[in-house]
Design a protein around this motif. Structure first.
Motif, PDB file in Angstrom:
ATOM      1  N   ASP A  35      -4.934  72.050 -30.633  1.00 23.15           N
ATOM      2  CA  ASP A  35      -6.306  72.067 -31.134  1.00 23.15           C
ATOM      3  C   ASP A  35      -6.441  73.208 -32.136  1.00 23.15           C
ATOM      4  OD1 ASP A  35      -7.079  69.997 -29.283  1.00 23.15           O
ATOM      5  OD2 ASP A  35      -7.053  71.541 -27.721  1.00 23.15           O
ATOM      6  N   PHE A  36      -6.823  72.886 -33.359  1.00 29.81           N
ATOM      7  CA  PHE A  36      -6.963  73.882 -34.420  1.00 29.81           C
ATOM      8  C   PHE A  36      -8.449  74.167 -34.631  1.00 29.81           C
ATOM      9  CE2 PHE A  36      -2.982  71.714 -35.107  1.00 29.81           C
ATOM     10  CZ  PHE A  36      -2.105  72.719 -35.460  1.00 29.81           C
ATOM     11  N   ILE A  37      -8.861  75.422 -34.424  1.00 28.05           N
ATOM     12  CA  ILE A  37     -10.260  75.808 -34.528  1.00 28.05           C
ATOM     13  C   ILE A  37     -10.390  76.906 -35.573  1.00 28.05           C
ATOM     14  CG2 ILE A  37     -12.253  76.744 -33.286  1.00 28.05           C
ATOM     15  CD1 ILE A  37     -10.896  75.679 -30.698  1.00 28.05           C
ATOM     16  N   THR A  38     -11.324  76.737 -36.502  1.00 31.70           N
ATOM     17  CA  THR A  38     -11.571  77.754 -37.524  1.00 31.70           C
ATOM     18  C   THR A  38     -12.945  78.391 -37.273  1.00 31.70           C
ATOM     19  OG1 THR A  38     -12.451  76.066 -39.043  1.00 31.70           O
ATOM     20  CG2 THR A  38     -10.126  76.646 -39.254  1.00 31.70           C
ATOM     21  N   THR A  39     -13.012  79.691 -37.540  1.00 32.50           N
ATOM     22  CA  THR A  39     -14.254  80.438 -37.346  1.00 32.50           C
ATOM     23  C   THR A  39     -14.544  81.284 -38.584  1.00 32.50           C
ATOM     24  OG1 THR A  39     -13.214  82.410 -36.394  1.00 32.50           O
ATOM     25  CG2 THR A  39     -13.730  80.589 -34.887  1.00 32.50           C
ATOM     26  N   ASP A  40     -15.693  81.948 -38.582  1.00 36.70           N
ATOM     27  CA  ASP A  40     -15.973  82.918 -39.626  1.00 36.70           C
ATOM     28  C   ASP A  40     -15.108  84.162 -39.393  1.00 36.70           C
ATOM     29  OD1 ASP A  40     -17.119  84.155 -37.482  1.00 36.70           O
ATOM     30  OD2 ASP A  40     -19.151  84.201 -38.275  1.00 36.70           O
ATOM     31  N   PRO A  41     -15.044  85.077 -40.367  1.00 39.41           N
ATOM     32  CA  PRO A  41     -14.133  86.229 -40.237  1.00 39.41           C
ATOM     33  C   PRO A  41     -14.343  87.063 -38.989  1.00 39.41           C
ATOM     34  CG  PRO A  41     -14.877  86.015 -42.505  1.00 39.41           C
ATOM     35  CD  PRO A  41     -15.676  85.032 -41.708  1.00 39.41           C
ATOM     36  N   VAL A  42     -15.562  87.147 -38.476  1.00 43.20           N
ATOM     37  CA  VAL A  42     -15.801  87.976 -37.295  1.00 43.20           C
ATOM     38  C   VAL A  42     -15.779  87.144 -36.015  1.00 43.20           C
ATOM     39  CG1 VAL A  42     -17.095  89.730 -38.544  1.00 43.20           C
ATOM     40  CG2 VAL A  42     -18.305  87.745 -37.595  1.00 43.20           C
ATOM     41  N   ARG A  43     -15.421  85.888 -36.117  1.00 40.81           N
ATOM     42  CA  ARG A  43     -15.239  84.991 -34.983  1.00 40.81           C
ATOM     43  C   ARG A  43     -16.511  84.825 -34.140  1.00 40.81           C
ATOM     44  NH1 ARG A  43      -9.087  86.251 -32.727  1.00 40.81           N
ATOM     45  NH2 ARG A  43      -8.039  85.908 -34.735  1.00 40.81           N
ATOM     46  N   GLN A  44     -17.622  84.739 -34.839  1.00 42.17           N
ATOM     47  CA  GLN A  44     -18.884  84.515 -34.144  1.00 42.17           C
ATOM     48  C   GLN A  44     -19.373  83.071 -34.270  1.00 42.17           C
ATOM     49  OE1 GLN A  44     -21.709  87.417 -35.580  1.00 42.17           O
ATOM     50  NE2 GLN A  44     -20.968  89.000 -34.176  1.00 42.17           N
ATOM     51  N   HIS A  45     -18.954  82.392 -35.331  1.00 41.80           N
ATOM     52  CA  HIS A  45     -19.437  81.040 -35.579  1.00 41.80           C
ATOM     53  C   HIS A  45     -18.256  80.110 -35.858  1.00 41.80           C
ATOM     54  CE1 HIS A  45     -23.538  82.537 -35.772  1.00 41.80           C
ATOM     55  NE2 HIS A  45     -23.122  83.477 -36.617  1.00 41.80           N
ATOM     56  N   ILE A  46     -18.299  78.945 -35.282  1.00 49.03           N
ATOM     57  CA  ILE A  46     -17.258  77.944 -35.498  1.00 49.03           C
ATOM     58  C   ILE A  46     -17.509  77.225 -36.821  1.00 49.03           C
ATOM     59  CG2 ILE A  46     -16.246  75.800 -34.614  1.00 49.03           C
ATOM     60  CD1 ILE A  46     -17.036  76.792 -31.803  1.00 49.03           C
TER      61      ILE A  46
END
Length: 234
Positions: A147-158
């Motif tokens: 499963d590949f998940i991308t987030t914003d740089p601070v990992r607060q939003h998917i």
């Protein structure tokens, strides 16, 4: 497969599950998803999805599909291919939704609407694929991608996620973009075409990032999701 048993291979090793009773019990928790749908939705409502998947799976399991440019959905389903191809896509949509639920990830509203009968999904792209590494180690099996998940740089939003499911090394790739990250324009879907192209990847990392390789038959293969409503030209 090993005789009449199912051999499951994952990060935590290998599990051998014998017979249909072993599948029903699922003592290792590797065959079935946790319950996340009501009985009506998972049975009566989705029965056409299951029928469409069974026909698609039987065609892939017969072999020889990976070497072709595309999968002939119109041949598999006949005159009802438009309706049945959407039922197939909804089967995979249900599968990917269950995986997202298992990961405690948000279920896209567009996926919910598609399963309820909407014609497509504006923020989701579904494509037919094959991956070289999957073909090498599990060409006759059922495979779930990482499963590949991308987030914003601070990992607060998917910002999005990618996952795939394979039968005999040919599968369906599911990609969702969050509203702020979605590409502009309408995305085409594999189920809109009578013979959708098989997109080819060297390995699972390439699959996750969308970096295709040319097929042996076609030297140039465009991966970017088509935004036109016109069918692809082969």
């Amino acid at each position: 497969m090993k005789g009449d048993s199912l051999v499951w291979v994952g990060d935590n090793g290998t599990r051998e599950i014998r017979g249909s009773s072993g599948v029903r019990r699922d003592r290792y928790g590797v065959v079935k998803f946790p319950k996340s749908m009501c009985a009506v939705c998972n049975n009566a409502k989705s029965q056409p999805f299951d029928v469409a998947y069974d026909r698609f799976a039987a065609y892939l399991a017969a072999g020889g599909v990976r070497g072709r440019d595309g999968v002939p959905l119109a041949k598999i389903y006949g005159e009802t291919w438009r309706q049945d191809s959407r039922s197939l896509a909804r089967y995979y949509g249900k599968h990917f939704g269950c995986r997202l639920r298992q990961l405690n990830m948000p279920i896209p509203d567009s996926l919910r609407a598609f399963l309820d009968g909407a014609d497509s999904m504006p923020d989701v792209h579904m494509a037919l694929i094959t991956t070289d590494t999957v073909h090498r180690y599990a060409r006759d099996g059922l495979v779930l991608s990482p499963d590949f998940i991308t987030t914003d740089p601070v990992r607060q939003h998917i910002r999005g996620f990618v996952m795939a499911s394979y039968i005999a090394s040919v599968g369906v790739r599911f990609q969702w973009w969050a509203h702020a990250s979605a590409p502009p324009g309408e995305l085409s879907q594999f189920f809109d075409f009578p013979t959708p192209v098989i997109n080819r990847f060297a390995d699972e990392d390439a699959m996750g990032s969308g970096q295709t390789r040319p097929s042996l038959i076609r030297r140039v293969l465009t991966w970017r999701p088509r935004r036109s409503t016109e069918p692809p030209r082969f």
